[in-house]
Design a protein around this motif. Structure first.
Motif, PDB file in Angstrom:
ATOM      1  N   ILE A  22       7.100  -7.111  12.753  1.00 20.81           N
ATOM      2  CA  ILE A  22       7.404  -6.492  11.407  1.00 20.81           C
ATOM      3  C   ILE A  22       5.544  -6.079  10.201  1.00 20.81           C
ATOM      4  CG2 ILE A  22       8.301  -6.690  10.003  1.00 20.81           C
ATOM      5  CD1 ILE A  22      10.404  -8.661  11.287  1.00 20.81           C
ATOM      6  N   GLY A  23       6.321  -4.915  10.502  1.00 21.62           N
ATOM      7  CA  GLY A  23       5.323  -4.179   9.711  1.00 21.62           C
ATOM      8  C   GLY A  23       5.382  -4.380   7.667  1.00 21.62           C
ATOM      9  N   LEU A  24       4.807  -4.678   7.536  1.00 17.57           N
ATOM     10  CA  LEU A  24       4.961  -4.503   5.493  1.00 17.57           C
ATOM     11  C   LEU A  24       3.580  -4.154   5.114  1.00 17.57           C
ATOM     12  CD1 LEU A  24       5.162  -7.611   6.707  1.00 17.57           C
ATOM     13  CD2 LEU A  24       6.285  -7.408   5.093  1.00 17.57           C
ATOM     14  N   ARG A  25       3.418  -3.510   4.510  1.00 18.97           N
ATOM     15  CA  ARG A  25       2.029  -3.377   2.864  1.00 18.97           C
ATOM     16  C   ARG A  25       1.656  -4.077   3.515  1.00 18.97           C
ATOM     17  NH1 ARG A  25       5.659   0.660  -0.854  1.00 18.97           N
ATOM     18  NH2 ARG A  25       6.048   2.396   0.313  1.00 18.97           N
ATOM     19  N   SER A  26      -0.269  -3.597   3.079  1.00 22.64           N
ATOM     20  CA  SER A  26      -1.447  -5.026   2.988  1.00 22.64           C
ATOM     21  C   SER A  26      -0.785  -5.912   2.101  1.00 22.64           C
ATOM     22  CB  SER A  26      -1.935  -4.154   3.036  1.00 22.64           C
ATOM     23  OG  SER A  26      -1.995  -3.782   4.045  1.00 22.64           O
ATOM     24  N   ALA A  27      -0.832  -4.977   1.083  1.00 25.42           N
ATOM     25  CA  ALA A  27      -0.264  -6.429  -0.616  1.00 25.42           C
ATOM     26  C   ALA A  27       1.138  -7.410  -0.315  1.00 25.42           C
ATOM     27  CB  ALA A  27       0.102  -5.713  -2.022  1.00 25.42           C
ATOM     28  N   ASP A  28       1.955  -6.479   0.438  1.00 27.85           N
ATOM     29  CA  ASP A  28       3.499  -7.196   0.214  1.00 27.85           C
ATOM     30  C   ASP A  28       2.887  -8.597   1.767  1.00 27.85           C
ATOM     31  OD1 ASP A  28       4.829  -5.554  -1.175  1.00 27.85           O
ATOM     32  OD2 ASP A  28       5.511  -4.459  -0.097  1.00 27.85           O
TER      33      ASP A  28
END
Length: 216
Positions: A186-192
């Protein structure tokens, strides 16, 4: 002969007896005043004796002058330890169809696994966290020949032992919310991803579901 001698002696005594220097009334007044002083002295002495006796009794019963002995201090019972408050447990939900992770009231875009490498669904538990972890590139779709350092990695585990991860897709910040590009992670944006990493703790639950068909 003896009577004459006795009379003579009385006569000599009467001749030499001095007259009182003060009137008889004054003598009586002085005698009454002296009597009052004597009675007052007797009364004062009796009071002093009574006080001394009372003081002696107080000392005998209290151990010191007039003061009662302090009662022994009660043994202080130690208060039972307060139970520690229960650990806060966070629950995150992931909707792979909507490409969305919900945690603590926030909705964050995610990228799931491709059709060939779908993301497992079900209840998973946070078991570890890594601010950075090097993993084989094949696990993120970059080929067998690459190793990649992933940031803000949260390791998840299902009841059957299946392992998965929440990770920061630093190599493709545009994919979360738009398309699935991972090999099941499950990939997220870096800040998230960093925000989730700070909030989640081992023991927290992540529920992963799919409300629509898997990507083809």
């Amino acid at each position: 002969m003896s009577d004459d001698l006795s009379d003579l002696l009385h006569e000599v005594a009467d001749r030499h007896r001095a007259a009182p220097s003060v009137p008889a009334q004054e003598i009586r007044r002085l005698a009454e005043r002296r009597g009052r002083r004597r009675r007052a002295a007797y009364a004062g002495g009796a009071a002093a004796v009574a006080l001394a006796l009372a003081g002696g009794l107080a000392v005998a019963f209290t151990g010191h002058d007039g003061a009662r002995p302090a009662p022994p201090a009660a043994a202080s019972a130690s208060a039972p330890p307060r139970p520690s408050p229960p650990q806060r447990q966070a629950t995150a939900t992931v909707d792979l169809t909507q490409h969305e992770l919900t945690l603590s009231g926030r909705r964050l875009p995610v990228s799931g696994g491709t059709a060939r490498h779908p993301t497992p669904t079900g209840r998973m538990t946070v078991v570890a966290k890594y601010p950075e972890r090097r993993l084989p590139g094949a696990t993120v779709g970059l080929g067998e020949e690459y190793d990649v350092a992933m940031r803000w990695v949260v390791e998840l585990r299902a009841a059957d032992g299946t392992t998965n991860y929440l990770v920061a897709l630093a190599y493709d910040e545009q994919a979360p919310g738009e398309r699935d590009i991972t090999h099941g992670w499950i990939g997220l944006r870096s800040a998230d991803a960093e925000w989730c990493y700070e909030l989640l703790r081992p023991g927290d639950v992540v529920r992963i579901s799919r409300t629509g068909p898997a990507p083809g």
